[in-house]
Write a protein that holds these residues in place. Structure first.
Motif, PDB file in Angstrom:
ATOM      1  N   ASP A 167      26.051  45.642  48.943  1.00  0.00           N
ATOM      2  CA  ASP A 167      26.075  45.420  47.495  1.00  0.00           C
ATOM      3  C   ASP A 167      27.376  44.741  47.105  1.00  0.00           C
ATOM      4  OD1 ASP A 167      23.629  46.651  47.075  1.00  0.00           O
ATOM      5  OD2 ASP A 167      24.520  48.605  46.640  1.00  0.00           O
ATOM      6  N   LEU A 168      27.268  43.743  46.255  1.00  0.00           N
ATOM      7  CA  LEU A 168      28.428  43.063  45.691  1.00  0.00           C
ATOM      8  C   LEU A 168      28.330  43.204  44.182  1.00  0.00           C
ATOM      9  CD1 LEU A 168      30.921  41.215  45.953  1.00  0.00           C
ATOM     10  CD2 LEU A 168      29.354  39.278  45.871  1.00  0.00           C
ATOM     11  N   PHE A 169      29.230  43.983  43.595  1.00  0.00           N
ATOM     12  CA  PHE A 169      29.235  44.217  42.151  1.00  0.00           C
ATOM     13  C   PHE A 169      30.334  43.366  41.540  1.00  0.00           C
ATOM     14  CE2 PHE A 169      30.670  46.622  38.387  1.00  0.00           C
ATOM     15  CZ  PHE A 169      29.485  46.598  37.660  1.00  0.00           C
ATOM     16  N   THR A 170      29.967  42.481  40.653  1.00  0.00           N
ATOM     17  CA  THR A 170      30.922  41.605  39.984  1.00  0.00           C
ATOM     18  C   THR A 170      30.987  42.023  38.529  1.00  0.00           C
ATOM     19  OG1 THR A 170      30.228  39.828  41.475  1.00  0.00           O
ATOM     20  CG2 THR A 170      31.590  39.207  39.600  1.00  0.00           C
ATOM     21  N   GLN A 171      32.166  42.432  38.098  1.00  0.00           N
ATOM     22  CA  GLN A 171      32.334  42.982  36.754  1.00  0.00           C
ATOM     23  C   GLN A 171      32.921  41.945  35.819  1.00  0.00           C
ATOM     24  OE1 GLN A 171      34.850  46.446  36.655  1.00  0.00           O
ATOM     25  NE2 GLN A 171      33.948  47.165  34.766  1.00  0.00           N
ATOM     26  N   LYS A 172      32.264  41.771  34.663  1.00  0.00           N
ATOM     27  CA  LYS A 172      32.744  40.832  33.655  1.00  0.00           C
ATOM     28  C   LYS A 172      33.936  41.435  32.925  1.00  0.00           C
ATOM     29  CE  LYS A 172      31.463  38.622  29.322  1.00  0.00           C
ATOM     30  NZ  LYS A 172      32.625  39.178  28.618  1.00  0.00           N
ATOM     31  N   GLN A 173      34.943  40.610  32.692  1.00  0.00           N
ATOM     32  CA  GLN A 173      36.110  41.044  31.933  1.00  0.00           C
ATOM     33  C   GLN A 173      35.730  41.146  30.459  1.00  0.00           C
ATOM     34  OE1 GLN A 173      39.310  41.774  32.930  1.00  0.00           O
ATOM     35  NE2 GLN A 173      39.801  42.266  30.830  1.00  0.00           N
ATOM     36  N   PRO A 174      35.918  42.311  29.837  1.00  0.00           N
ATOM     37  CA  PRO A 174      35.600  42.436  28.403  1.00  0.00           C
ATOM     38  C   PRO A 174      36.412  41.443  27.571  1.00  0.00           C
ATOM     39  CG  PRO A 174      36.036  44.594  29.377  1.00  0.00           C
ATOM     40  CD  PRO A 174      36.410  43.567  30.397  1.00  0.00           C
ATOM     41  N   GLY A 175      35.768  40.879  26.571  1.00  0.00           N
ATOM     42  CA  GLY A 175      36.445  39.958  25.665  1.00  0.00           C
ATOM     43  C   GLY A 175      36.560  38.535  26.162  1.00  0.00           C
ATOM     44  N   LEU A 179      28.934  34.405  34.907  1.00  0.00           N
ATOM     45  CA  LEU A 179      29.190  35.824  34.699  1.00  0.00           C
ATOM     46  C   LEU A 179      29.284  36.095  33.203  1.00  0.00           C
ATOM     47  CD1 LEU A 179      29.714  38.453  36.255  1.00  0.00           C
ATOM     48  CD2 LEU A 179      32.149  37.933  36.132  1.00  0.00           C
ATOM     49  N   ASP A 180      28.147  36.535  32.637  1.00  0.00           N
ATOM     50  CA  ASP A 180      28.114  36.854  31.208  1.00  0.00           C
ATOM     51  C   ASP A 180      27.838  38.338  30.989  1.00  0.00           C
ATOM     52  OD1 ASP A 180      25.492  36.896  32.022  1.00  0.00           O
ATOM     53  OD2 ASP A 180      24.784  35.443  30.547  1.00  0.00           O
ATOM     54  N   ARG A 181      27.759  39.094  32.121  1.00  0.00           N
ATOM     55  CA  ARG A 181      27.566  40.536  32.104  1.00  0.00           C
ATOM     56  C   ARG A 181      27.921  41.033  33.499  1.00  0.00           C
ATOM     57  NH1 ARG A 181      23.239  38.101  33.686  1.00  0.00           N
ATOM     58  NH2 ARG A 181      21.632  39.007  34.960  1.00  0.00           N
ATOM     59  N   ASP A 182      28.023  42.328  33.684  1.00  0.00           N
ATOM     60  CA  ASP A 182      28.239  42.886  35.019  1.00  0.00           C
ATOM     61  C   ASP A 182      27.003  42.588  35.868  1.00  0.00           C
ATOM     62  OD1 ASP A 182      30.556  43.923  33.969  1.00  0.00           O
ATOM     63  OD2 ASP A 182      29.841  45.988  33.898  1.00  0.00           O
TER      64      ASP A 182
END
Length: 121
Positions: A54-62, A107-110
């Motif tokens: 699994d590769l989870f890419t997290q979007k930076q808030p803001g 990347l527009d969401r996690d």
């Protein structure tokens, strides 16, 4: 103590799960490109149905949608396939070559990307 930018932080949550955090300062109105190379420390464990990574890419808030280019390299005797994304709709264009999986996304969401590897018999 406030960290000096840029910095990298790696956290071992379990023997199979790591978190990489990168802090960097990008002045307002400017752009930057970040490139990360990461090699796994532990062996991928295969079962009868292969191995899943699994590769989870997290979007930076803001931060608005950000283009992301990912390349995953693996032994050429393996095959790789994208499992259904656990985080929603697709939107990724995968290119599979022997020993490499490459894709672009916005990347527009996690996003959790699940890849199943199989070893050739």
């Amino acid at each position: 103590k406030i960290p000096h930018f840029p910095y990298l932080e790696r956290t071992d949550l379990t023997s199979n799960f790591y978190v990489l955090g990168i802090g960097l300062d990008i002045p307002a109105g400017s752009e930057a490109q970040l490139s990360i190379t990461y090699a796994r420390d532990n062996v991928v464990r295969f079962g009868p149905s292969g191995a899943v990574v699994d590769l989870f890419t997290q979007k930076q808030p803001g931060v608005s949608a950000t283009p992301v280019h990912t390349v995953i390299r693996y032994p050429p005797s393996w095959t790789a396939g994208l499992e259904e994304q656990a985080s929603g709709e697709g939107g990724q264009d995968f290119i599979a070559n022997a020993g490499q999986l490459e894709y672009n996304m916005v990347l527009d969401r996690d996003i959790l990307t699940r890849i199943r590897f199989m070893k050739e018999q």
